[in-house]
Design an enzyme around this catalytic site. Structure first.
Site, PDB file in Angstrom:
ATOM      1  N   HIS A  44      -0.360   5.207  13.580  1.00 38.70           N
ATOM      2  CA  HIS A  44      -1.016   5.303  12.278  1.00 38.70           C
ATOM      3  C   HIS A  44      -2.335   6.072  12.303  1.00 38.70           C
ATOM      4  O   HIS A  44      -2.793   6.552  11.266  1.00 38.70           O
ATOM      5  CB  HIS A  44      -1.256   3.885  11.752  1.00 38.70           C
ATOM      6  N   SER A 157      -7.036   6.749  -0.758  1.00 41.79           N
ATOM      7  CA  SER A 157      -7.318   8.053  -0.174  1.00 41.79           C
ATOM      8  C   SER A 157      -8.652   8.615  -0.668  1.00 41.79           C
ATOM      9  O   SER A 157      -8.960   8.568  -1.864  1.00 41.79           O
ATOM     10  CB  SER A 157      -6.199   9.041  -0.515  1.00 41.79           C
ATOM     11  N   GLN A 264       0.515   1.094  -1.398  1.00 39.66           N
ATOM     12  CA  GLN A 264       1.612   1.645  -2.193  1.00 39.66           C
ATOM     13  C   GLN A 264       2.111   2.914  -1.519  1.00 39.66           C
ATOM     14  O   GLN A 264       1.346   3.864  -1.316  1.00 39.66           O
ATOM     15  CB  GLN A 264       1.164   1.970  -3.625  1.00 39.66           C
TER      16      GLN A 264
END
Length: 331
Positions: A44, A157, A264
């Site tokens: 990640h 983000s 999400q």
């Protein structure tokens, strides 16, 4: 990779029974089993989930558009095994780590849940953000189980800024708590009292979702809490200045103990999933995807993961409870 008793998601996430051929220090692993299931396991720290999901969708699209297998078949050359000479100490270490990894696998509870009573279009028609709505619903579900809100994390983000990556969108808010308490009264009240309580449900919901939307906008525009606090703490350490009590107080540890780690991950395809485990032993990992597949078909797809313990609620229980607030506040 051979197909086994493990679900494809478990095979791709942690290897299942075939974890001996997983390399979790690698940036990207492409995994295909005998059943034709295709998955990607990635590390990640290099990127967020959305580019990886888009990569998987592009691979799927290319295969569908070019179904001729000869185009992708390069023969069946025999594989030559590699043999290593290892010491007894190294063999013992490998055996111990295999047992540790299997223990983690056995404790991880995973469920893919689809809620199909409505999807993101219905939520938008209520003038609400689908993401904020889902975050509030998760808070309600957690409160229903544990009678409190969790310390929660949602990836937001901040790529619009140079060297920006993500900041945390927090969801444990006072409006969310007010909604949870209202719903608790709704569940516990007598039938004749429920009608008066339900008339206020949408007001509580709209207030909570509106506040969550504001927090989201603040986080993605560089006004979040977590990155600024982390920058301040690291700067103090680099210049050897005293650390304020704020960072040493137990409340700051609680502030960063994310019992609900969420994100999400939007996908168009109904058979592409993104998932990850919880970040703390007593927490949940929750990847969700509000979809509109066709004009007449919508769903809210959620993947729950929970590290199971004695007398602990499983991911299955959380997935069932998370749907209970939704119809009650959607009419």
């Amino acid at each position: 990779m051979q197909a086994g008793d493990d679900s494809p998601i478990e095979q791709f996430l942690h290897g299942g029974k075939f974890a001996h051929n997983r390399w979790f220090d690698c940036t990207l692993q492409l995994i295909i089993n005998d059943d034709g299931d295709f998955g990607i396991c990635y590390e990640h720290s290099v990127c967020e989930g959305i580019p990886v999901v888009q990569l998987a969708a592009e691979i799927k699209r290319a295969i569908i558009q070019n179904p001729t297998k000869d185009k992708y078949y390069y023969g069946n050359s025999p594989l030559e095994p590699l043999f290593f000479r290892t010491s007894h100490e190294l063999d013992s270490l490998i055996t111990r780590q295999i047992n540790v990894h299997r223990g983690h696998q056995e404790r991880l509870d995973l469920i893919v849940f689809k809620f199909e009573k409505f999807g993101k279009s219905f939520i938008k028609k209520q003038n609400m953000s689908p993401d904020a709505f889902l975050q509030v619903a998760l808070q309600c579900a957690y409160h229903r189980i544990y009678c409190r809100l969790p310390c929660s994390y949602e990836s937001g983000s901040i790529r619009r800024f140079r060297n920006g990556r993500v900041d945390n969108i927090r969801a444990s808010t006072i409006p969310a708590l007010q909604l949870c308490r209202h719903l608790s009264e709704f569940y516990l009240s007598r039938e004749e009292c429920k009608s008066s309580l339900s008339t206020n449900s949408m007001d509580y919901l709209r207030k909570a979702v509106r506040f969550q939307t504001t927090i989201t906008q603040q986080a993605i525009t560089g006004k979040g809490l977590d990155n600024h606090l982390l920058a301040l703490l690291n700067t103090l350490r680099e210049v050897s200045l005293p650390i304020p009590e704020l960072f040493t107080d137990n409340s700051f540890k609680t502030f960063n103990h994310f019992e609900l780690s969420t994100s999400q991950i939007p996908t168009i395809s109904r058979d592409i999933y993104m998932c990850y485990g919880p970040v703390v032993d007593d927490g949940y990992g929750c990847s969700y995807n509000p979809q509109k597949v066709k004009a007449w078909l919508e769903s809210l797809k959620v993947i729950f993961m929970k590290i199971t313990r004695t007398a602990s609620f499983s991911a299955f229980h959380h997935s069932k409870i998370v749907t209970q607030p939704l119809p009650s506040v959607s009419g």
